[in-house]
Design an enzyme around this catalytic site. Structure first.
Site, PDB file in Angstrom:
ATOM      1  N   GLY A 252       0.777  -1.236   0.000  1.00 15.52           N
ATOM      2  CA  GLY A 252       0.000   0.000   0.000  1.00 15.52           C
ATOM      3  C   GLY A 252       0.801   1.275   0.000  1.00 15.52           C
ATOM      4  N   ARG A 289       2.934  -1.384  -5.987  1.00 15.89           N
ATOM      5  CA  ARG A 289       3.058  -0.091  -6.656  1.00 15.89           C
ATOM      6  C   ARG A 289       4.373   0.617  -6.300  1.00 15.89           C
ATOM      7  NH1 ARG A 289      -1.646   3.022  -7.746  1.00 15.89           N
ATOM      8  NH2 ARG A 289      -2.662   1.842  -6.102  1.00 15.89           N
ATOM      9  N   CYS A 355     -14.613   3.277 -27.793  1.00 14.14           N
ATOM     10  CA  CYS A 355     -15.922   3.893 -27.986  1.00 14.14           C
ATOM     11  C   CYS A 355     -16.659   4.114 -26.678  1.00 14.14           C
ATOM     12  CB  CYS A 355     -16.752   3.026 -28.926  1.00 14.14           C
ATOM     13  SG  CYS A 355     -15.961   2.934 -30.520  1.00 14.14           S
ATOM     14  N   GLU A 356     -16.083   4.904 -25.817  1.00 18.19           N
ATOM     15  CA  GLU A 356     -16.737   5.297 -24.567  1.00 18.19           C
ATOM     16  C   GLU A 356     -16.283   6.715 -24.243  1.00 18.19           C
ATOM     17  OE1 GLU A 356     -17.551   3.015 -21.394  1.00 18.19           O
ATOM     18  OE2 GLU A 356     -17.253   1.066 -22.356  1.00 18.19           O
ATOM     19  N   TYR A 384      -0.231  -1.642 -12.094  1.00 17.89           N
ATOM     20  CA  TYR A 384      -1.652  -1.639 -12.427  1.00 17.89           C
ATOM     21  C   TYR A 384      -1.887  -1.004 -13.801  1.00 17.89           C
ATOM     22  CZ  TYR A 384      -1.556  -2.746  -7.510  1.00 17.89           C
ATOM     23  OH  TYR A 384      -1.246  -3.341  -6.310  1.00 17.89           O
TER      24      TYR A 384
HETATM   25  N1  LLP Z   1      -1.276  -7.099  -0.643  1.00 14.70           N
HETATM   26  C1  LLP Z   1      -2.585  -7.277  -0.838  1.00 14.70           C
HETATM   27  C2  LLP Z   1      -3.307  -8.292  -0.080  1.00 14.70           C
HETATM   28  C3  LLP Z   1      -3.265  -6.465  -1.771  1.00 14.70           C
HETATM   29  O1  LLP Z   1      -4.568  -6.631  -1.951  1.00 14.70           O
HETATM   30  C4  LLP Z   1      -2.550  -5.482  -2.505  1.00 14.70           C
HETATM   31  C5  LLP Z   1      -3.211  -4.644  -3.492  1.00 14.70           C
HETATM   32  C6  LLP Z   1      -1.164  -5.362  -2.264  1.00 14.70           C
HETATM   33  C7  LLP Z   1      -0.567  -6.176  -1.319  1.00 14.70           C
HETATM   34  C8  LLP Z   1      -0.302  -4.381  -3.014  1.00 14.70           C
HETATM   35  O2  LLP Z   1      -0.707  -3.075  -2.852  1.00 14.70           O
HETATM   36  P1  LLP Z   1       0.238  -1.892  -3.383  1.00 14.70           P
HETATM   37  O3  LLP Z   1       1.510  -1.942  -2.581  1.00 14.70           O
HETATM   38  O4  LLP Z   1       0.488  -2.109  -4.806  1.00 14.70           O
HETATM   39  O5  LLP Z   1      -0.533  -0.657  -3.119  1.00 14.70           O
HETATM   40  N2  LLP Z   1      -5.681  -1.356  -9.212  1.00 14.70           N
HETATM   41  C9  LLP Z   1      -5.513  -0.375  -8.161  1.00 14.70           C
HETATM   42  C10 LLP Z   1      -4.756  -0.926  -6.981  1.00 14.70           C
HETATM   43  C11 LLP Z   1      -5.379  -2.171  -6.391  1.00 14.70           C
HETATM   44  C12 LLP Z   1      -4.610  -2.739  -5.242  1.00 14.70           C
HETATM   45  C13 LLP Z   1      -5.181  -4.037  -4.792  1.00 14.70           C
HETATM   46  N3  LLP Z   1      -4.459  -4.694  -3.751  1.00 14.70           N
HETATM   47  C14 LLP Z   1      -4.870   0.865  -8.746  1.00 14.70           C
HETATM   48  O6  LLP Z   1      -4.599   0.892  -9.942  1.00 14.70           O
HETATM   49  O7  LLP Z   1      -4.677   1.858  -8.037  1.00 14.70           O
END
Ligand code: LLP
Length: 428
Positions: A252, A289, A355-356, A384
């Site tokens: 996160g 991320r 087309c949106e 992502y």
């Molecule tokens: N661990 C778990 C259990 C998760 O569900 C996630 C992300 C992560 C780790 C990694 O999170 P990060 O460090 O990447 O923030 N598609 C969205 C983000 C969805 C994240 C879902 N879970 C976007 O493009 O912002």
């Protein structure tokens, strides 16, 4: 908007720089890649990924720790390989991601499996493979895992992903640690879940886990969540029947797309290390991320300019099917020219061919007054991006390129039109 002045952290984190007007990623002019591979194309900087990993690992040095890269952020084998070589583990959420992690050479014991809806087949595959641990997200899942482990005659290391009921400052779609959303085991059910594991001959509770949400810049929710996990872990350990040795504090950590604050690894470490170090637990993190987001760009070419309804439009060859974040979350992604042309600024919507009306990369954005044939880089596209790409409008998904120093290679070929219907049949 970032033209020529590539000194801010978004550019530094990516390893982007201008040389004589030409935008370089690492040591490679991006125009050369666009010319050879075509657009749209995602390009990732291996060295930028390594730097991000090292900065986080370094900041957390006082802890016994493992960084398990969240494969969902970017699951391309070349990217997985870069992180595996650095010593990362992998955090996965599906059988597909398990197969990818194994194909990229991650040792099974360095893989952790999270996710709210694991199927029987996925649980069986995980048990057979013998993963580091499996984070369960509900009591029902735990019961099912217990049956599968017994059936297979295999011991399984279990983590309980706790929903610590912590509020975060992110987009509601990606806030995951608050009561009332689908993720994690509520605090008041953790005791019963742990008791089930303690009684089960094949399950062992090794880990308490959480994941609060994505794109977080505030450290306070991490501190709150960790305090709750520590409290729960102490209570369960006092029962004397749970060998909990790992706290998995999830991912996160946010990055900088626009002007928002990013999560600085030092600041993160200052907030969490004092809580975690004295506890003696091994700490797992699941960043996605943070490790790969800044390191990637999406290159696209301007197809048309258009003036309509008093507005300016820049129509480009990348759309919401390639990078869905702007239309899905209204996410901001900086857009810069590949060749700084000294064009005057214009305020325009940057839109794709899909087309949106919701197909856009940027709305009401001040950018250089580009013309057809100019190429642009959409920044912060390493996480992502490709993983959320679709074939909507029967558009083949883009190619992916990795840059390492002055070398670069195509890590994934552009899909062909034939790929789109290869597995279809028109009649029985
Ligand atoms: N661990 C778990 C259990 C998760 O569900 C996630 C992300 C992560 C780790 C990694 O999170 P990060 O460090 O990447 O923030 N598609 C969205 C983000 C969805 C994240 C879902 N879970 C976007 O493009 O912002």
């Amino acid at each position: 908007m970032g033209q020529g002045v590539l000194t801010d952290t978004r550019f530094a984190d990516a390893g982007l720089a201008r040389q004589g007007g030409a935008l370089h990623l690492g040591g490679v002019p991006l125009s050369a890649i666009a010319a050879e591979v075509g657009t749209p194309v995602f390009v990732y900087n291996a060295e930028a990924i390594r730097e991000r990993y090292r900065s986080l690992d370094q900041a957390l040095q006082p802890l016994s720790r493992r960084i398990c890269y969240a494969v969902k952020a970017n699951s391309t084998l070349a990217v997985l390989g870069i992180l595996r070589e650095l010593g990362a583990g992998a955090d996965i959420v599906s059988g597909g991601e398990l197969a990818r992690a194994l194909a990229a050479g991650f040792a099974p014991e360095r893989i952790v499996f999270s996710g709210v809806g694991k199927s029987d087949a996925e649980l069986r595959q995980a048990v057979r493979t013998g993963l580091g641990h499996l984070n369960v997200e509900s009591v029902e899942e735990l019961h099912r895992l217990g049956r599968i482990a017994e059936g297979a005659g295999s011991d399984v290391a279990v983590g309980i992903r706790v929903n610590p009921d912590v509020t975060t400052d992110t987009h509601p779609y990606i806030s995951t640690g608050k009561s009332g959303i689908k993720f994690g085991v509520p605090v008041d059910q953790v005791g019963a879940a742990a008791a089930f594991i303690a009684r089960h001959p094949r399950l062992e509770l090794t880990t308490l886990a959480m994941h609060l949400g994505s794109q977080l810049s505030d450290v306070a929710p991490f501190r709150q969540g960790i305090e709750r996990l520590l409290e729960l872990a102490a209570r369960l350990r006092a029962e004397g029947r749970h060998p909990i040795g790992v706290l998995d504090i999830g991912g996160g950590l946010g990055i900088r797309y626009g002007n928002e604050p990013a999560m600085d690894p030092e600041r993160f470490a200052q907030a969490v290390v004092p809580l975690l170090a004295p506890s003696g637990y091994t700490v797992y993190l699941e960043p996605g991320r943070f490790l790969v987001g800044s390191a990637g760009v999406l290159l696209t070419e301007v197809l048309y300019r258009k003036h309509s309804g008093g507005k300016e439009f820049v129509v480009v060859d990348a759309g919401m099917n390639d990078l869905v974040r702007p239309s899905h979350y209204h996410a901001y992604h900086e857009i810069v020219e590949l060749e700084a042309g000294g064009r005057p600024p214009v305020r325009a919507d940057v839109v794709g061919p899909v087309c949106e009306t919701g197909d856009f990369l940027a709305l009401d954005r001040v950018l250089p007054d580009v013309v057809a044939g100019d190429r642009l880089a959409v920044l912060g596209a390493g996480a992502y991006g490709f993983v959320m790409a679709s074939n909507y409008n029967s558009r083949p998904r883009p190619a992916e390129v990795v840059v390492d120093g002055s070398d670069w290679w195509v890590a994934r070929q552009r899909e062909s039109v034939e790929d789109l219907y290869r597995s279809e049949r028109m009649s029985p």
